[in-house]
Design an enzyme around this catalytic site. Sequence first.
Site, PDB file in Angstrom:
ATOM      1  N   ASP A 179      -3.857  -5.080   6.127  1.00  0.00           N
ATOM      2  CA  ASP A 179      -4.407  -5.849   5.008  1.00  0.00           C
ATOM      3  C   ASP A 179      -3.453  -6.962   4.583  1.00  0.00           C
ATOM      4  OD1 ASP A 179      -6.095  -6.629   2.972  1.00  0.00           O
ATOM      5  OD2 ASP A 179      -5.363  -5.117   1.553  1.00  0.00           O
ATOM      6  N   SER A 222       0.852  -1.191   0.000  1.00  0.00           N
ATOM      7  CA  SER A 222       0.000   0.000   0.000  1.00  0.00           C
ATOM      8  C   SER A 222       0.886   1.239   0.000  1.00  0.00           C
ATOM      9  CB  SER A 222      -0.951  -0.035   1.212  1.00  0.00           C
ATOM     10  OG  SER A 222      -1.827   1.060   1.196  1.00  0.00           O
ATOM     11  N   HIS A 257      -2.696  -1.016  -3.306  1.00  0.00           N
ATOM     12  CA  HIS A 257      -3.771  -0.046  -3.092  1.00  0.00           C
ATOM     13  C   HIS A 257      -3.493   1.213  -3.910  1.00  0.00           C
ATOM     14  CE1 HIS A 257      -4.268  -1.931   1.207  1.00  0.00           C
ATOM     15  NE2 HIS A 257      -4.672  -2.743   0.243  1.00  0.00           N
TER      16      HIS A 257
END
Length: 366
Positions: free
Chosen positions: A305, A181, A208
């Site tokens: 995540d 991310s 992301h």
Amino acid sequence: MIRLLIADDSALVRKLLEGVFLEEGDFEIRTARTGLEALDMVRAFDPHVVTLDVQMPGMDGLTCLGRIMLEAPRPVVMISSLTEQNADATLSAMALGAVDVIAKPGGTFSLELDRLRPLLVATIRSAAQAKIRPTHRLADRIRHQFRDAASSPRAKAARRGAARQRAKAEPAPGLVLIGTSTGGPAALNILLPQLPADFPWPVLIAQHLPATFTGAFAKRLDRECALNVVEVDVPRQLEPGTVYIGRGDADVIVAPRPSGLIALSVPARRDYPWHPSVERMVDSALEHYDGKRLLGVLMTGMGDDGATAMTRLQALGGRTIAEAESTAVVWGMPGELVRQGGATLVLPVEEIAAAVIEWGNADAAD
């Protein structure tokens, strides 16, 4: 208090963004209209975080970012309009060290602000926790950003094509899963170019990013890597020699087809808070692969995540790598994998590719 510098050539955008963060109560804010003003304000105000528009008069956001990262490195978030040209410039900025990107809405900014507010605040707060470490490698990327690194594209394409054919001679024995991310594009720019064209496993990535940028990101990586790099904009057969980038604002999963396993873009689900979801990607792979044939890599990023799914992957016989805190821009996702006891190895970003190659080649030879 978080010191925030907002640089944008639009007075309306500056005013609206300033209002969002003043309402938070713990931000001290300055604004700049041009890149030169932003540089002066960085020196005078010493902000914790800077937001940069890509297009500004005099000195654009990309040039300004390069100066900031060379002279006074700190977390920078790019705020970019949804155009192909700006998408490419924004990805160049992330390769230079920008930690994240927020896509300006295509409609009236003021009307879309309420929808964007949670994302804006979360992104800037995350960036404020990022660790920016100036390195010789980063300085070299900044100084040579606009120079074409491919001296012989045709020769490179020929070598890559031959290696892909060798890699595809046998079915892929396994799959590499990479999640990242905040700070991820720069980390992937270090990891992926080290993988050889005949690497025997396909590579599936959940990074992301807004949907506007994932296609341009895949094209940029494809120019820089020996492997073929594609966005999962349509169902894609999982094949050796190929890297698959999940489309932004959706999830990417492994799914069966009569011809074999594919990478598939599917609508995002609310029970997975980040997208493309690393957790959902790994969960789907575990439905179709023996855990021993999966290799998970969790790199820089805020939150957790992918940590739980990769811990489960390791428990089922797979191997995992967490990026070390020493190189992660934000040690959230990989740190959580370590805390859950799910990391087989913890490595700085520069060393991850070597472990992936060693494991992939060893398993392919079994």
